[in-house]
Design a protein around this motif. Sequence first.
Motif, PDB file in Angstrom:
ATOM      1  N   PRO A 208     -26.636  22.996 -21.979  1.00 49.75           N
ATOM      2  CA  PRO A 208     -27.693  22.425 -21.126  1.00 49.75           C
ATOM      3  C   PRO A 208     -27.184  21.415 -20.097  1.00 49.75           C
ATOM      4  CG  PRO A 208     -27.554  21.183 -23.153  1.00 49.75           C
ATOM      5  CD  PRO A 208     -26.470  22.243 -23.226  1.00 49.75           C
ATOM      6  N   ASN A 209     -25.872  21.125 -20.032  1.00 50.17           N
ATOM      7  CA  ASN A 209     -25.437  19.986 -19.210  1.00 50.17           C
ATOM      8  C   ASN A 209     -24.724  20.375 -17.926  1.00 50.17           C
ATOM      9  OD1 ASN A 209     -23.065  20.873 -20.265  1.00 50.17           O
ATOM     10  ND2 ASN A 209     -22.353  18.908 -21.041  1.00 50.17           N
ATOM     11  N   GLY A 210     -24.667  21.675 -17.605  1.00 50.60           N
ATOM     12  CA  GLY A 210     -24.174  22.090 -16.294  1.00 50.60           C
ATOM     13  C   GLY A 210     -22.680  22.218 -16.139  1.00 50.60           C
ATOM     14  N   ALA A 211     -21.894  22.135 -17.232  1.00 52.15           N
ATOM     15  CA  ALA A 211     -20.439  22.241 -17.124  1.00 52.15           C
ATOM     16  C   ALA A 211     -19.878  23.040 -18.282  1.00 52.15           C
ATOM     17  CB  ALA A 211     -19.800  20.849 -17.102  1.00 52.15           C
ATOM     18  N   ASN A 212     -18.850  23.858 -17.971  1.00 49.92           N
ATOM     19  CA  ASN A 212     -18.090  24.513 -19.026  1.00 49.92           C
ATOM     20  C   ASN A 212     -16.936  23.613 -19.459  1.00 49.92           C
ATOM     21  OD1 ASN A 212     -19.494  27.005 -19.196  1.00 49.92           O
ATOM     22  ND2 ASN A 212     -18.426  27.763 -17.381  1.00 49.92           N
ATOM     23  N   GLY A 213     -16.603  23.633 -20.733  1.00 50.16           N
ATOM     24  CA  GLY A 213     -15.449  22.884 -21.229  1.00 50.16           C
ATOM     25  C   GLY A 213     -14.751  23.668 -22.322  1.00 50.16           C
ATOM     26  N   GLN A 214     -13.430  23.575 -22.355  1.00 50.65           N
ATOM     27  CA  GLN A 214     -12.651  24.312 -23.338  1.00 50.65           C
ATOM     28  C   GLN A 214     -11.701  23.390 -24.084  1.00 50.65           C
ATOM     29  OE1 GLN A 214     -10.786  27.116 -20.653  1.00 50.65           O
ATOM     30  NE2 GLN A 214     -12.207  28.755 -21.213  1.00 50.65           N
ATOM     31  N   LEU A 215     -11.346  23.794 -25.293  1.00 52.14           N
ATOM     32  CA  LEU A 215     -10.303  23.150 -26.075  1.00 52.14           C
ATOM     33  C   LEU A 215      -9.188  24.150 -26.290  1.00 52.14           C
ATOM     34  CD1 LEU A 215     -12.309  21.332 -28.912  1.00 52.14           C
ATOM     35  CD2 LEU A 215     -11.114  20.240 -27.013  1.00 52.14           C
TER      36      LEU A 215
END
Length: 252
Positions: free
Chosen positions: A31-38
Amino acid sequence: MYDLTQPLSHLTPAWPTYEPLQIKFFKRLAPNGANGQLITTSNHVGTHLDGSLHFCTHGRDIASIPLTDLIGPGVVVDLSDIAEDYGIYTSKDITDRVEVREGDILLIHTGYVKYSWDQPEADEVRYMVKHPGPTREFSAWCKKMKIKWIGIDAGSADHPMNTKIRDWMPAQAKECDAYFRKKYNKSLEEMFPAEDYQLMHIDLFPHDIIHVENIGGQIREVLNKRLIIGCYPWRFVGGESSICRIVAFDEE
């Protein structure tokens, strides 16, 4: 510009027994508008720079290597015409094909890039376990020439049977021993005695002559050419090695 870097993904095989690349999303656009990866990985996956700290306690970490040691003039030499499983290449094989100048960067095309995981002829065992490599004669020449760094289109700058692979792959070690006896009239132990173990690492790293393994990409477009060559690792404080990108530029 020529990109001489092997593609990197979770499918890229690490050097035997090293941790492979693992990747996951920890958040997506909603819901926060950004993709993030580990990511979790060892430093020895895909195209990577082995720093001197990898084998030398007093060696430099990756962040301590000056850019002038990573980028400069060099040559790409094509040895694919003599390359064969378990083969040996020498300094003369290099200088017969290209002019090498003191302080150069040296990239070696054995042709085994064709067995890389991303190629139609992919063969992980052949790429990691059977590629050609050098003996002490070659490491001594590298020191004499003050080579800046070496790149190889295979799993290791050392001959695979001069690494722990010799113990891990006894069937292939036996095969290599038979090859050496037939071609050089020497056993595997005579060709690579204990004091020469991983000499491209142990003998050269104290002199800050390091190397990049798993070069690929457009290497076949720059064979036997003189170029400006750059290695671009992380500015990695405490890093013994680093995943990196290799780029070559036409001198003119």
